[in-house]
Write an enzyme that holds these catalytic residues in place. Sequence first.
Site, PDB file in Angstrom:
ATOM      1  CE  LYS A 126      -4.269  -1.941   0.592  1.00 36.95           C
ATOM      2  NZ  LYS A 126      -5.684  -1.868   0.724  1.00 36.95           N
ATOM      3  CE  LYS A 178      -6.164  -8.742  -2.290  1.00 41.18           C
ATOM      4  NZ  LYS A 178      -6.835  -8.257  -1.060  1.00 41.18           N
ATOM      5  CE  LYS A 212     -13.354  -4.343  -0.060  1.00 39.93           C
ATOM      6  NZ  LYS A 212     -12.374  -3.796   0.894  1.00 39.93           N
TER       7      LYS A 212
HETATM    8  P1  ATP Z   1      -8.427  -3.606  -0.854  1.00 42.88           P
HETATM    9  O1  ATP Z   1      -8.145  -3.946  -2.272  1.00 42.88           O
HETATM   10  O2  ATP Z   1      -9.146  -2.321  -0.664  1.00 42.88           O
HETATM   11  O3  ATP Z   1      -7.267  -3.803   0.062  1.00 42.88           O
HETATM   12  P2  ATP Z   1      -9.733  -6.139  -0.593  1.00 42.88           P
HETATM   13  O4  ATP Z   1     -10.550  -6.399  -1.808  1.00 42.88           O
HETATM   14  O5  ATP Z   1      -8.476  -6.889  -0.427  1.00 42.88           O
HETATM   15  O6  ATP Z   1      -9.529  -4.605  -0.388  1.00 42.88           O
HETATM   16  P3  ATP Z   1     -10.492  -6.323   2.184  1.00 42.88           P
HETATM   17  O7  ATP Z   1     -11.529  -5.472   2.833  1.00 42.88           O
HETATM   18  O8  ATP Z   1      -9.084  -5.992   2.453  1.00 42.88           O
HETATM   19  O9  ATP Z   1     -10.695  -6.399   0.617  1.00 42.88           O
HETATM   20  O10 ATP Z   1     -10.750  -7.826   2.553  1.00 42.88           O
HETATM   21  C1  ATP Z   1     -11.901  -8.352   3.136  1.00 42.88           C
HETATM   22  C2  ATP Z   1     -11.766  -9.838   3.268  1.00 42.88           C
HETATM   23  O11 ATP Z   1     -11.816 -10.448   1.969  1.00 42.88           O
HETATM   24  C3  ATP Z   1     -10.437 -10.293   3.866  1.00 42.88           C
HETATM   25  O12 ATP Z   1     -10.664 -11.425   4.666  1.00 42.88           O
HETATM   26  C4  ATP Z   1      -9.614 -10.657   2.671  1.00 42.88           C
HETATM   27  O13 ATP Z   1      -8.612 -11.581   2.977  1.00 42.88           O
HETATM   28  C5  ATP Z   1     -10.667 -11.254   1.768  1.00 42.88           C
HETATM   29  N1  ATP Z   1     -10.304 -11.136   0.370  1.00 42.88           N
HETATM   30  C6  ATP Z   1     -10.110 -10.000  -0.316  1.00 42.88           C
HETATM   31  N2  ATP Z   1      -9.818 -10.246  -1.586  1.00 42.88           N
HETATM   32  C7  ATP Z   1      -9.790 -11.606  -1.715  1.00 42.88           C
HETATM   33  C8  ATP Z   1      -9.520 -12.493  -2.807  1.00 42.88           C
HETATM   34  N3  ATP Z   1      -9.226 -12.021  -3.987  1.00 42.88           N
HETATM   35  N4  ATP Z   1      -9.577 -13.813  -2.578  1.00 42.88           N
HETATM   36  C9  ATP Z   1      -9.882 -14.308  -1.357  1.00 42.88           C
HETATM   37  N5  ATP Z   1     -10.151 -13.514  -0.300  1.00 42.88           N
HETATM   38  C10 ATP Z   1     -10.105 -12.189  -0.458  1.00 42.88           C
END
Ligand code: ATP
Length: 333
Positions: free
Chosen positions: A116, A198, A201
């Site tokens: 980040k 990954k 969002k």
């Molecule tokens: P950002 O991109 O804003 O960091 P994010 O999409 O990674 O956000 P988070 O709010 O950080 O979302 O994650 C919420 C939950 O979803 C966490 O438990 C995270 O591990 C899980 N998660 C996020 N993206 C994935 C993915 N691509 N596959 C599996 N689990 C995920």
Amino acid sequence: MENAEKRKVVFSGIQPSGNITLGNYIGALRNFTLFDDADCLYCLADLHTLTVRQNPAELRRRTASLAAIYVACGLDPDKNIIYCQSHVPAHAELAWILNCYTYMGELSRMTQFKDKSQKHADNINAGLFDYPVLMASDILLYQTDIVPVGVDQKQHVEICRDIAQRFNGIYGDVFTVPEPYIPKATAKIMSLAEPERKMSKSDPEDTYIAILDKPEDIRRKLKRAVTDSDGEIRFDPETKPGVSNLLTILSVLKKETMKETVSAMQGLGYGALKEAVSEAVIAELTPIQQRYNEIIADKDALNAMLGRNAERAYALARRTLRKVYKKVGLYQL
Ligand code: ATP
Ligand code: LTN
């Protein structure tokens, strides 16, 4: 007769920082519904989102939306404590204390902080650095046993365990030391555009499927999903990350083993695979979206639910916080 064994406590959170994705759903949210015989708390991690600059109106809207998504995905708000992190001041209070038991060195090793910081090089703030301590506070406040998350959060659960053990080592058994819950097959759903990365969002819209996407968007995005050029449907994440990701999504949503999914698809083209994934995703998300629309239409009921649950959470959190204040020597009246 009352069950003598203590019920397990499950805690997790998601940041209302963007559109909730299929990755969030498969990797985390869907698993939140698996703990029927535990006491579960699921927070909207709004304080965490402030580590990256947010549009205030958008953040408010997304927070209510994520609360409705939790419920629409099957979390009963009478059984599960669904609440907003910022409504329970104990999170920020415990974070301050735990800051004093966390080392700069261990925080600077966190991969999310490194990623980040690169992504937001103009805003490497102290909150971004301290993110894992707030997350540890979330978890430890409730004497949590199990933390269902995607694999990207594993390191954060580990530092939480380290902090808990360190604190317990000094003051006695104050905190339960939690375990992560990360089913291997679904721990990391990949981006549609760059299947080595990954699904996230905070990436551009076309790289992910959002839980609230319309069927035509889902079909369009999946049609464009990056695959490879050998044309064979086979599960091999190393050499065929795009196809393997589609197979993972398909097998999970159809509740099949990978073997069953692969044999059903074998010999078909990538077009057919994408079509099958689209249908499975649409079939999964349509009822969720219908429930979501009903829930979000009644803001008063949603707010009442969040208010009620914040109180339930605060009552639990206060017990731990009081104990911590006492242990470290803060003056009690
Ligand atoms: P950002 O991109 O804003 O960091 P994010 O999409 O990674 O956000 P988070 O709010 O950080 O979302 O994650 C919420 C939950 O979803 C966490 O438990 C995270 O591990 C899980 N998660 C996020 N993206 C994935 C993915 N691509 N596959 C599996 N689990 C995920
Ligand atoms: N950092 C998490 C969200 C989160 C969380 C938590 C997850 C905040 N507090 C406590 C589990 C337990 C993320 O997914 N980015």
